[in-house]
Design a protein around this motif. Structure first.
Motif, PDB file in Angstrom:
ATOM      1  N   GLU A 180       3.060 -22.066 -13.741  1.00 17.40           N
ATOM      2  CA  GLU A 180       2.888 -21.833 -15.174  1.00 17.40           C
ATOM      3  C   GLU A 180       4.200 -21.605 -15.902  1.00 17.40           C
ATOM      4  O   GLU A 180       4.210 -21.509 -17.133  1.00 17.40           O
ATOM      5  N   ARG A 181       5.306 -21.533 -15.202  1.00 13.28           N
ATOM      6  CA  ARG A 181       6.586 -21.192 -15.820  1.00 13.28           C
ATOM      7  C   ARG A 181       7.225 -22.409 -16.487  1.00 13.28           C
ATOM      8  O   ARG A 181       7.361 -23.466 -15.868  1.00 13.28           O
ATOM      9  N   LEU A 182       7.587 -22.240 -17.735  1.00 11.46           N
ATOM     10  CA  LEU A 182       8.230 -23.308 -18.484  1.00 11.46           C
ATOM     11  C   LEU A 182       9.692 -23.404 -18.067  1.00 11.46           C
ATOM     12  O   LEU A 182      10.465 -22.462 -18.236  1.00 11.46           O
ATOM     13  N   ASN A 183      10.046 -24.543 -17.470  1.00 14.25           N
ATOM     14  CA  ASN A 183      11.411 -24.755 -16.958  1.00 14.25           C
ATOM     15  C   ASN A 183      11.832 -23.668 -15.975  1.00 14.25           C
ATOM     16  O   ASN A 183      13.016 -23.293 -15.899  1.00 14.25           O
ATOM     17  N   GLY A 184      10.871 -23.133 -15.244  1.00 17.41           N
ATOM     18  CA  GLY A 184      11.170 -22.127 -14.234  1.00 17.41           C
ATOM     19  C   GLY A 184      11.370 -20.733 -14.771  1.00 17.41           C
ATOM     20  O   GLY A 184      11.647 -19.804 -14.000  1.00 17.41           O
ATOM     21  N   ASN A 185      11.214 -20.541 -16.070  1.00 14.75           N
ATOM     22  CA  ASN A 185      11.431 -19.236 -16.696  1.00 14.75           C
ATOM     23  C   ASN A 185      10.224 -18.337 -16.448  1.00 14.75           C
ATOM     24  O   ASN A 185       9.110 -18.646 -16.860  1.00 14.75           O
ATOM     25  N   LEU A 186      10.444 -17.204 -15.796  1.00 16.25           N
ATOM     26  CA  LEU A 186       9.360 -16.292 -15.436  1.00 16.25           C
ATOM     27  C   LEU A 186       8.674 -15.703 -16.660  1.00 16.25           C
ATOM     28  O   LEU A 186       7.527 -15.267 -16.581  1.00 16.25           O
ATOM     29  N   GLY A 187       9.358 -15.703 -17.813  1.00 14.13           N
ATOM     30  CA  GLY A 187       8.801 -15.098 -19.016  1.00 14.13           C
ATOM     31  C   GLY A 187       8.396 -16.093 -20.079  1.00 14.13           C
ATOM     32  O   GLY A 187       8.135 -15.701 -21.229  1.00 14.13           O
ATOM     33  N   ARG A 188       8.320 -17.373 -19.720  1.00 14.58           N
ATOM     34  CA  ARG A 188       7.927 -18.389 -20.700  1.00 14.58           C
ATOM     35  C   ARG A 188       6.924 -19.354 -20.107  1.00 14.58           C
ATOM     36  O   ARG A 188       7.062 -19.774 -18.951  1.00 14.58           O
ATOM     37  N   THR A 189       5.911 -19.706 -20.905  1.00 12.30           N
ATOM     38  CA  THR A 189       4.926 -20.680 -20.490  1.00 12.30           C
ATOM     39  C   THR A 189       4.537 -21.516 -21.696  1.00 12.30           C
ATOM     40  O   THR A 189       5.141 -21.414 -22.770  1.00 12.30           O
ATOM     41  N   SER A 190       3.495 -22.330 -21.551  1.00  9.03           N
ATOM     42  CA  SER A 190       3.036 -23.179 -22.647  1.00  9.03           C
ATOM     43  C   SER A 190       1.544 -23.460 -22.463  1.00  9.03           C
ATOM     44  O   SER A 190       1.001 -23.263 -21.368  1.00  9.03           O
ATOM     45  N   PRO A 191       0.852 -23.935 -23.507  1.00 13.27           N
ATOM     46  CA  PRO A 191      -0.576 -24.251 -23.385  1.00 13.27           C
ATOM     47  C   PRO A 191      -0.875 -25.311 -22.327  1.00 13.27           C
ATOM     48  O   PRO A 191      -1.978 -25.349 -21.794  1.00 13.27           O
ATOM     49  N   SER A 192       0.113 -26.146 -22.002  1.00 17.52           N
ATOM     50  CA  SER A 192      -0.115 -27.200 -21.008  1.00 17.52           C
ATOM     51  C   SER A 192       0.126 -26.724 -19.578  1.00 17.52           C
ATOM     52  O   SER A 192      -0.139 -27.463 -18.632  1.00 17.52           O
ATOM     53  N   LEU A 193       0.606 -25.491 -19.418  1.00 17.90           N
ATOM     54  CA  LEU A 193       0.902 -24.954 -18.086  1.00 17.90           C
ATOM     55  C   LEU A 193       0.065 -23.727 -17.736  1.00 17.90           C
ATOM     56  O   LEU A 193      -0.386 -23.588 -16.590  1.00 17.90           O
ATOM     57  N   ALA A 194      -0.130 -22.836 -18.679  1.00 19.33           N
ATOM     58  CA  ALA A 194      -0.837 -21.581 -18.405  1.00 19.33           C
ATOM     59  C   ALA A 194      -2.333 -21.832 -18.237  1.00 19.33           C
ATOM     60  O   ALA A 194      -2.946 -22.586 -18.996  1.00 19.33           O
ATOM     61  N   VAL A 195      -2.904 -21.176 -17.227  1.00 28.99           N
ATOM     62  CA  VAL A 195      -4.346 -21.270 -16.962  1.00 28.99           C
ATOM     63  C   VAL A 195      -4.901 -19.855 -16.882  1.00 28.99           C
ATOM     64  O   VAL A 195      -4.327 -18.983 -16.220  1.00 28.99           O
TER      65      VAL A 195
END
Length: 327
Positions: free
Chosen positions: A106-121
């Motif tokens: 779920e991490r956006l570009n590997g960032n532990l504190g960032r995600t996006s609607p296309s990754l987070a479940v």
């Protein structure tokens, strides 16, 4: 639908062609084994009483207040209909970003504190309150189907060990089941999703068996088996409900045969009634199906110790999903 489940784990679409049909709300079913004395009931844990108000509810069988209304086709439609358009509600995404509670998937570009609607479940929640439940926190069937399709696509991932992939899908499919239960949905879409989740657990059953000698992986193996059994029993309950309005469901014989094959040497959770009694309670057409006849033949050879006939029959007649049990 489902029974009481173990606590959620932190690591944590399906076939898109399922047609929408009317919602069902049936009585108890007598055609599947139960793990407790009371008969099986829809959308209620086998071990809990109905919950209303601010009481805590446990996935995936929370009860909803009895305020259902009739649909135009005469079926009973759920009072709670999810409106969340994404795989994960926006409020949960924001909270988990703040807490840095994001799976590696779920991490956006590997960032532990960032995600996006296309990754987070959306994660599985052990307990929640009906008093504070909002429709924006619940995903409708179409979103749940797309979410399941996305999750199952991760099974092909080679970037992470299978136990990591399994942990994520295991948790997020429980959340899908929870959303279906919250909306009291039993229709073709829901049945289709449960069948896909059962297939995931069967595939995982085979792969995790290779690690059964290691303590961590062994626990995953038994947790997976537990959820496989609960998914199957919930699926059977849905078949029974659907049959009352439209007859035999197309994949019912196949998935009931998997339950029989789970008795081939596996240490499965005790589900109450004996297998022989279970046979007496399923429809005769299912009992006489090709899939069920094959499963019963394999079970008979296995119990007789006739492994030559067992493996010969498996090689010539079993499908891939059926054959994973022969280990």
């Amino acid at each position: 639908m489902d029974k009481h489940l173990a606590g959620g784990r932190g690591g944590g679409g399906s076939r898109g062609g399922g047609r929408k049909s009317g919602f069902y709300r049936g009585g108890s079913s007598n055609s599947v084994p139960s793990s407790s004395a009371p008969p099986w009931r829809h959308r209620r844990s086998d071990h809990t009483e109905p919950v209303t108000g601010s009481q805590a509810i446990s996935d995936p069988s929370p009860s909803i207040p009895e305020q259902d209304t009739k649909s135009e086709h005469g079926f009973i439609a759920p009072v709670l209909i999810g409106t969340c358009p994404d795989m994960c509600p926006e409020k949960e995404r924001a909270q988990r970003e703040r807490l840095r509670d994001l799976s590696v998937f779920e991490r956006l570009n590997g960032n532990l504190g960032r995600t996006s609607p296309s990754l987070a479940v959306k994660k599985f929640c052990r307990t929640m309150s009906t008093l504070h439940m909002q429709t924006s926190d619940i995903r409708p069937p179409s979103v749940l189907q797309n979410t399941l399709k996305y999750l199952l696509g991760l099974l092909e991932s080679t970037s992470h060990p299978f136990d990591v992939v399994h942990d994520f899908i295991f948790d997020r499919t429980r959340s899908i089941r929870q959303d279906l239960t919250m909306q009291q949905i039993i229709n073709e879409q829901a049945i289709d999703m449960y069948e896909e989740i059962v297939k995931f657990h069967i595939t995982s059953h085979c792969k995790l068996a290779r690690y059964s000698g290691k303590s961590d992986e062994s626990s995953l193996y038994y947790l997976n088996m537990e959820q496989l059994m609960k998914c199957l029993l919930s699926l059977f309950d849905m078949y029974d409900t659907a049959r009352r309005s439209k007859g035999v469901i197309k994949n019912e014989a196949e998935f009931r045969s998997y339950y029989v094959l789970l008795h081939l040497g596996c240490k499965i959770p005790t589900m109450g009634n004996s297998l022989s009694l279970w046979f007496c309670r399923i429809p005769f057409s299912i009992l006489q199906s090709e899939e069920m006849c094959l499963a019963r033949t394999l079970l008979r050879y296995y119990r007789m110790g006739d492994y030559k006939q067992f493996f010969s029959t498996t090689a010539t007649g079993a499908s891939h999903l059926q054959s994973v049990h022969k280990h």
